[in-house]
Design a protein around this motif. Structure first.
Motif, mmCIF file in Angstrom:
data_model
loop_
_atom_site.group_PDB
_atom_site.id
_atom_site.type_symbol
_atom_site.label_atom_id
_atom_site.label_comp_id
_atom_site.label_asym_id
_atom_site.label_seq_id
_atom_site.Cartn_x
_atom_site.Cartn_y
_atom_site.Cartn_z
ATOM 1 N N GLY A 94 0.658 -1.184 0.007
ATOM 2 C CA GLY A 94 -0.117 -0.038 0.050
ATOM 3 C C GLY A 94 0.707 1.229 0.062
ATOM 4 O O GLY A 94 0.125 2.403 0.362
ATOM 5 N N LEU A 95 2.239 1.204 -0.570
ATOM 6 C CA LEU A 95 2.815 2.308 -0.118
ATOM 7 C C LEU A 95 2.987 3.266 -1.618
ATOM 8 O O LEU A 95 3.468 4.447 -1.437
ATOM 9 C CB LEU A 95 4.449 1.914 0.032
ATOM 10 N N ILE A 96 2.424 2.428 -2.726
ATOM 11 C CA ILE A 96 2.296 3.187 -4.093
ATOM 12 C C ILE A 96 1.058 2.435 -4.775
ATOM 13 O O ILE A 96 0.793 1.576 -4.382
ATOM 14 C CB ILE A 96 3.755 2.735 -4.943
ATOM 15 N N THR A 97 0.604 3.478 -5.641
ATOM 16 C CA THR A 97 -0.168 2.875 -6.714
ATOM 17 C C THR A 97 0.237 2.755 -8.094
ATOM 18 O O THR A 97 1.245 3.735 -8.132
ATOM 19 C CB THR A 97 -1.456 3.702 -6.458
ATOM 20 N N VAL A 98 -0.147 1.954 -8.705
ATOM 21 C CA VAL A 98 0.464 1.668 -10.228
ATOM 22 C C VAL A 98 -0.453 1.665 -11.200
ATOM 23 O O VAL A 98 -1.393 0.824 -10.947
ATOM 24 C CB VAL A 98 1.543 0.356 -10.017
ATOM 25 N N THR A 99 -0.297 2.301 -12.112
ATOM 26 C CA THR A 99 -0.974 2.291 -13.233
ATOM 27 C C THR A 99 -0.288 1.518 -14.307
ATOM 28 O O THR A 99 1.005 1.918 -14.578
ATOM 29 C CB THR A 99 -1.441 3.813 -13.782
ATOM 30 N N ARG A 100 -0.736 0.581 -14.890
ATOM 31 C CA ARG A 100 -0.026 -0.157 -15.727
ATOM 32 C C ARG A 100 -0.369 -0.119 -17.282
ATOM 33 O O ARG A 100 -1.489 0.190 -17.669
ATOM 34 C CB ARG A 100 0.038 -1.754 -15.484
ATOM 35 N N PHE A 101 0.493 -0.259 -18.451
ATOM 36 C CA PHE A 101 0.259 -0.107 -19.660
ATOM 37 C C PHE A 101 -0.986 -1.423 -19.838
ATOM 38 O O PHE A 101 -0.911 -2.464 -19.441
ATOM 39 C CB PHE A 101 1.302 -0.404 -20.658
ATOM 40 N N GLN A 102 -1.967 -0.910 -20.887
ATOM 41 C CA GLN A 102 -3.037 -1.742 -21.045
ATOM 42 C C GLN A 102 -2.633 -3.162 -21.757
ATOM 43 O O GLN A 102 -3.005 -4.193 -21.377
ATOM 44 C CB GLN A 102 -3.990 -1.128 -22.088
ATOM 45 N N ASP A 103 -1.564 -3.089 -22.567
ATOM 46 C CA ASP A 103 -1.173 -4.403 -23.171
ATOM 47 C C ASP A 103 -0.009 -5.325 -22.401
ATOM 48 O O ASP A 103 0.376 -6.177 -23.003
ATOM 49 C CB ASP A 103 -0.561 -4.094 -24.625
ATOM 50 N N SER A 104 0.411 -4.692 -21.158
ATOM 51 C CA SER A 104 1.446 -5.358 -20.402
ATOM 52 C C SER A 104 1.145 -5.251 -19.000
ATOM 53 O O SER A 104 0.559 -4.680 -18.500
ATOM 54 C CB SER A 104 2.918 -5.183 -20.829
ATOM 55 N N HIS A 105 1.930 -5.927 -18.316
ATOM 56 C CA HIS A 105 2.164 -5.733 -16.834
ATOM 57 C C HIS A 105 3.031 -4.516 -16.517
ATOM 58 O O HIS A 105 3.029 -4.430 -15.252
ATOM 59 C CB HIS A 105 2.350 -7.193 -15.912
ATOM 60 N N ASP A 106 3.663 -3.905 -17.335
ATOM 61 C CA ASP A 106 4.661 -3.043 -17.043
ATOM 62 C C ASP A 106 4.312 -1.619 -16.533
ATOM 63 O O ASP A 106 3.282 -1.285 -16.983
ATOM 64 C CB ASP A 106 5.620 -2.704 -18.431
ATOM 65 N N PRO A 107 4.677 -1.032 -15.686
ATOM 66 C CA PRO A 107 4.114 -0.057 -14.848
ATOM 67 C C PRO A 107 4.307 1.169 -15.752
ATOM 68 O O PRO A 107 5.319 1.470 -16.277
ATOM 69 C CB PRO A 107 5.054 0.197 -13.609
ATOM 70 N N GLN A 108 3.265 1.961 -15.792
ATOM 71 C CA GLN A 108 3.438 3.102 -16.766
ATOM 72 C C GLN A 108 3.392 4.219 -15.850
ATOM 73 O O GLN A 108 4.189 5.518 -16.213
ATOM 74 C CB GLN A 108 1.903 3.272 -17.363
ATOM 75 N N ARG A 109 2.709 4.356 -14.556
ATOM 76 C CA ARG A 109 2.839 5.284 -13.672
ATOM 77 C C ARG A 109 2.787 4.808 -12.334
ATOM 78 O O ARG A 109 2.272 3.968 -11.784
ATOM 79 C CB ARG A 109 1.620 6.134 -13.830
ATOM 80 N N ILE A 110 3.684 5.380 -11.382
ATOM 81 C CA ILE A 110 3.935 5.143 -9.941
ATOM 82 C C ILE A 110 3.627 6.298 -9.219
ATOM 83 O O ILE A 110 3.950 7.285 -9.399
ATOM 84 C CB ILE A 110 5.311 4.756 -9.769
ATOM 85 N N GLU A 111 2.872 6.178 -8.213
ATOM 86 C CA GLU A 111 2.156 7.317 -7.354
ATOM 87 C C GLU A 111 2.545 6.875 -5.769
ATOM 88 O O GLU A 111 1.747 5.813 -5.712
ATOM 89 C CB GLU A 111 0.813 7.755 -7.701
#
Length: 79
Positions: free
Chosen positions: A50-67
């Motif tokens: 619960g230390l970050i939230t992660v938005t991932r690319f639609q076509d993969s598990h790769d993180p697009q944005r970390i907050e």
């Protein structure tokens, strides 16, 4: 708050903090980073804690944005 973090996880949280609490596109050319598997594991672990939230690319598990979350700021000693 007592949060068990590795030095790499603290470094990742600090990097997000240095970018104003949000890190977009954290990897330029992910396939070329030899530490990428460990970093991705750290991201998954930090998200599970619960230390970050992660938005991932639609076509993969790769993180697009970390907050950073409020808990993430607290883990870094920022109230």
């Amino acid at each position: 708050m007592s949060t068990d973090l590795t030095s790499h996880q603290r470094e990742l949280l600090s990097r997000v903090l240095q970018h104003g609490g949000v890190l977009a596109s954290p990897f330029g050319h992910a396939g070329e980073d030899s530490l990428l598997p460990q970093v991705l594991d750290d991201i998954d672990d930090l998200e599970a804690k619960g230390l970050i939230t992660v938005t991932r690319f639609q076509d993969s598990h790769d993180p697009q944005r970390i907050e950073l979350t409020a808990t993430g700021y607290t883990a870094l000693g920022i109230e």
